[in-house]
Motif scaffolding. Structure first.
Motif, PDB file in Angstrom:
ATOM      1  N   THR A  19      11.456 -13.477  -4.510  1.00 33.98           N
ATOM      2  CA  THR A  19      12.619 -14.313  -4.227  1.00 33.98           C
ATOM      3  C   THR A  19      12.959 -14.229  -2.748  1.00 33.98           C
ATOM      4  OG1 THR A  19      14.778 -15.022  -5.061  1.00 33.98           O
ATOM      5  CG2 THR A  19      14.482 -12.646  -4.694  1.00 33.98           C
ATOM      6  N   LYS A  20      13.890 -15.087  -2.334  1.00 31.85           N
ATOM      7  CA  LYS A  20      14.175 -15.256  -0.915  1.00 31.85           C
ATOM      8  C   LYS A  20      15.673 -15.235  -0.661  1.00 31.85           C
ATOM      9  CE  LYS A  20      10.462 -18.701  -1.074  1.00 31.85           C
ATOM     10  NZ  LYS A  20      10.619 -18.992  -2.510  1.00 31.85           N
ATOM     11  N   GLY A  21      16.037 -14.852   0.553  1.00 27.72           N
ATOM     12  CA  GLY A  21      17.420 -14.906   0.988  1.00 27.72           C
ATOM     13  C   GLY A  21      17.512 -15.481   2.387  1.00 27.72           C
ATOM     14  N   GLY A  22      18.697 -15.989   2.701  1.00 31.77           N
ATOM     15  CA  GLY A  22      18.934 -16.506   4.043  1.00 31.77           C
ATOM     16  C   GLY A  22      19.304 -17.961   4.118  1.00 31.77           C
ATOM     17  N   ALA A  23      18.989 -18.733   3.067  1.00 36.08           N
ATOM     18  CA  ALA A  23      19.205 -20.181   3.145  1.00 36.08           C
ATOM     19  C   ALA A  23      20.208 -20.706   2.127  1.00 36.08           C
ATOM     20  CB  ALA A  23      17.876 -20.912   2.965  1.00 36.08           C
ATOM     21  N   GLU A  24      20.907 -19.819   1.438  1.00 35.53           N
ATOM     22  CA  GLU A  24      21.926 -20.266   0.481  1.00 35.53           C
ATOM     23  C   GLU A  24      23.135 -20.817   1.242  1.00 35.53           C
ATOM     24  OE1 GLU A  24      24.429 -20.403  -3.171  1.00 35.53           O
ATOM     25  OE2 GLU A  24      22.493 -21.069  -2.406  1.00 35.53           O
ATOM     26  N   PRO A  25      23.618 -22.013   0.885  1.00 41.93           N
ATOM     27  CA  PRO A  25      24.806 -22.552   1.559  1.00 41.93           C
ATOM     28  C   PRO A  25      26.022 -21.648   1.379  1.00 41.93           C
ATOM     29  CG  PRO A  25      23.706 -24.257   0.269  1.00 41.93           C
ATOM     30  CD  PRO A  25      23.067 -22.951  -0.108  1.00 41.93           C
ATOM     31  N   THR A  26      26.862 -21.615   2.395  1.00 44.86           N
ATOM     32  CA  THR A  26      28.121 -20.877   2.303  1.00 44.86           C
ATOM     33  C   THR A  26      29.287 -21.800   1.991  1.00 44.86           C
ATOM     34  OG1 THR A  26      28.366 -21.040   4.699  1.00 44.86           O
ATOM     35  CG2 THR A  26      27.352 -19.024   3.826  1.00 44.86           C
ATOM     36  N   THR A  27      29.042 -23.104   2.061  1.00 40.81           N
ATOM     37  CA  THR A  27      29.987 -24.119   1.597  1.00 40.81           C
ATOM     38  C   THR A  27      29.206 -25.084   0.720  1.00 40.81           C
ATOM     39  OG1 THR A  27      29.593 -25.576   3.500  1.00 40.81           O
ATOM     40  CG2 THR A  27      31.380 -23.957   3.702  1.00 40.81           C
ATOM     41  N   PRO A  28      29.848 -25.790  -0.192  1.00 39.23           N
ATOM     42  CA  PRO A  28      29.099 -26.692  -1.068  1.00 39.23           C
ATOM     43  C   PRO A  28      28.247 -27.677  -0.269  1.00 39.23           C
ATOM     44  CG  PRO A  28      31.345 -26.454  -1.855  1.00 39.23           C
ATOM     45  CD  PRO A  28      31.287 -25.772  -0.523  1.00 39.23           C
ATOM     46  N   ASN A  29      26.959 -27.736  -0.602  1.00 35.21           N
ATOM     47  CA  ASN A  29      26.012 -28.626   0.078  1.00 35.21           C
ATOM     48  C   ASN A  29      25.984 -28.394   1.586  1.00 35.21           C
ATOM     49  OD1 ASN A  29      25.338 -30.211  -2.382  1.00 35.21           O
ATOM     50  ND2 ASN A  29      27.480 -30.849  -2.228  1.00 35.21           N
ATOM     51  N   GLY A  30      26.223 -27.152   1.998  1.00 32.72           N
ATOM     52  CA  GLY A  30      26.381 -26.873   3.427  1.00 32.72           C
ATOM     53  C   GLY A  30      25.099 -26.716   4.218  1.00 32.72           C
ATOM     54  N   TYR A  31      23.943 -26.716   3.550  1.00 33.36           N
ATOM     55  CA  TYR A  31      22.665 -26.580   4.246  1.00 33.36           C
ATOM     56  C   TYR A  31      22.409 -27.814   5.117  1.00 33.36           C
ATOM     57  CZ  TYR A  31      17.650 -25.961   4.963  1.00 33.36           C
ATOM     58  OH  TYR A  31      16.406 -25.800   5.534  1.00 33.36           O
ATOM     59  N   PRO A  32      21.902 -27.682   6.337  1.00 36.86           N
ATOM     60  CA  PRO A  32      21.466 -26.458   7.014  1.00 36.86           C
ATOM     61  C   PRO A  32      22.499 -25.848   7.970  1.00 36.86           C
ATOM     62  CG  PRO A  32      20.645 -28.327   8.226  1.00 36.86           C
ATOM     63  CD  PRO A  32      21.450 -28.888   7.074  1.00 36.86           C
ATOM     64  N   ASP A  33      23.653 -26.479   8.102  1.00 38.43           N
ATOM     65  CA  ASP A  33      24.606 -26.023   9.125  1.00 38.43           C
ATOM     66  C   ASP A  33      25.434 -24.824   8.681  1.00 38.43           C
ATOM     67  OD1 ASP A  33      23.873 -28.060  10.943  1.00 38.43           O
ATOM     68  OD2 ASP A  33      25.145 -29.487   9.865  1.00 38.43           O
ATOM     69  N   HIS A  34      25.600 -24.649   7.394  1.00 36.58           N
ATOM     70  CA  HIS A  34      26.436 -23.563   6.882  1.00 36.58           C
ATOM     71  C   HIS A  34      25.652 -22.796   5.813  1.00 36.58           C
ATOM     72  CE1 HIS A  34      29.844 -25.286   9.021  1.00 36.58           C
ATOM     73  NE2 HIS A  34      29.508 -26.464   8.520  1.00 36.58           N
ATOM     74  N   VAL A  35      24.853 -21.833   6.283  1.00 35.40           N
ATOM     75  CA  VAL A  35      24.055 -21.018   5.375  1.00 35.40           C
ATOM     76  C   VAL A  35      24.279 -19.548   5.702  1.00 35.40           C
ATOM     77  CG1 VAL A  35      22.283 -22.765   4.959  1.00 35.40           C
ATOM     78  CG2 VAL A  35      22.035 -21.181   6.877  1.00 35.40           C
ATOM     79  N   GLU A  36      23.900 -18.686   4.771  1.00 29.24           N
ATOM     80  CA  GLU A  36      24.192 -17.260   4.898  1.00 29.24           C
ATOM     81  C   GLU A  36      23.503 -16.598   6.089  1.00 29.24           C
ATOM     82  OE1 GLU A  36      22.887 -15.770   1.138  1.00 29.24           O
ATOM     83  OE2 GLU A  36      20.904 -16.666   1.373  1.00 29.24           O
ATOM     84  N   GLY A  37      22.271 -16.994   6.379  1.00 28.41           N
ATOM     85  CA  GLY A  37      21.569 -16.433   7.525  1.00 28.41           C
ATOM     86  C   GLY A  37      20.942 -15.080   7.256  1.00 28.41           C
TER      87      GLY A  37
END
Length: 314
Positions: free
Chosen positions: A79-97
């Motif tokens: 599995t992967k981490g880093g690209a989950e949005p932090t706001t609804p549909n927030g990818y790519p500007d608002h992701v966990e990093g």
């Protein structure tokens, strides 16, 4: 007899495009056929879910593991981490990093959803240049040291960043990346022409030169069957593949398929996985027939002449 190639089950659609019952059936089929690796991510599939957040795929896999005694010993989880949005549909500007706190939160959530104490590969999903590489490397290396992760991977990163991160890990005595996940298939897009999936990073000749020089690195190839583009009239190839080289390579692909009695998809998968480098295709599936076809590629053995013709597209 099956050849010694590894085909990885891509679980992107589980829990969204296909429901839990269908997902369970596919996971059962893959396991019963001897499949070993399941690939998911903590953000699969935010773009298919009304919430605008991911986690559905991991949740379904975790429920399946709970209901199948012994399954966790039969399959390995990536599995992967880093690209989950932090706001609804927030990818790519608002992701966990990829900061230390973000990665620790991401892994904890993945393990909870997957209902497991560890994963077999954990990937830094997308780049995050706002965070020093040293911080990302130290955090990921700590996951291996504490037993939560067996192996580290990196997807959708330029190769120079991968190498720099590996050097940092080596200098610090930490586990580093030993797997790379990139887009790769038999047909090749024109350089400089945008792919429809903006987040995809394509493998290049430099990638394979790197693999030849670093035999500890394993390439996981995604989008290997181009979303059905090899076989389905309703799935035309993206514009990036509209060039004369595509027609030439398809002609050779059809020749080899006729010679082997295999489908186009099976020849592509055998070509990807059966060569001299350590490459494993990820196959995203939504139907039992797709798993059956993909796993049958393990029985397709290409001759040196067929492989050479496919390599050159002539």
């Amino acid at each position: 007899m099956a050849t010694d190639i590894t085909l990885i089950l891509g679980a992107l659609a589980f829990g969204t495009r296909i429901d839990e019952a269908q997902s369970f059936d596919l996971l059962d089929q893959y396991r019963e056929a001897g499949g070993e690796w399941i690939d998911t991510a903590n953000n699969y599939s935010w773009w298919l879910h009304p919430s605008g957040f991911g986690g559905q795929s991991e949740t379904v896999i975790g429920r399946w593991l709970d209901k199948r005694p012994g399954a966790r010993g039969d399959v390995r989880i990536s599995t992967k981490g880093g690209a989950e949005p932090t706001t609804p549909n927030g990818y790519p500007d608002h992701v966990e990093g990829l900061s230390g706190p973000a990665l620790r939160t991401a892994l904890r959530g993945s393990l909870e959803r997957l209902r497991t104490s560890h994963v077999d590969v954990y990937w830094a999903h997308i780049e995050d240049r706002t965070v020093p590489l040293e911080e990302t490397v130290a955090t990921l290396g700590g996951f291996v040291a504490d037993g939560q992760v067996a192996r580290l991977g990196v997807s959708n990163h330029p190769l120079w960043r991968v190498e720099r991160a590996r050097n940092i890990a080596s200098d610090q005595g930490l586990a580093g990346y030993s797997a790379i996940q990139l887009r790769w298939s038999y047909l090749q897009p024109l350089p400089g022409v945008a792919l429809p999936q903006s987040g995809h990073v394509h493998a290049t000749s430099e990638t394979f030169d790197y693999l030849r020089s670093n035999d500890d690195v394993w390439l996981w190839a995604y989008n290997t069957l181009l979303d059905g583009g090899y076989t389905r009239a309703d799935r035309p190839l993206p514009e990036a593949y509209d060039h004369p080289g595509t027609a030439r390579r398809l002609a050779v692909l059809d020749e080899v398929a006729a010679e082997t009695g295999a489908t186009r998809n099976q020849v592509v998968l055998s070509w990807l996985a059966g060569g001299p480098l350590k490459i494993s295709p990820i196959v995203g599936v939504t139907t039992p027939a797709q798993i059956t076809e993909a796993l049958a590629a393990r029985h397709v053995t290409l001759t040196p002449d067929q492989r050479a013709r496919l390599d050159t597209g002539a």
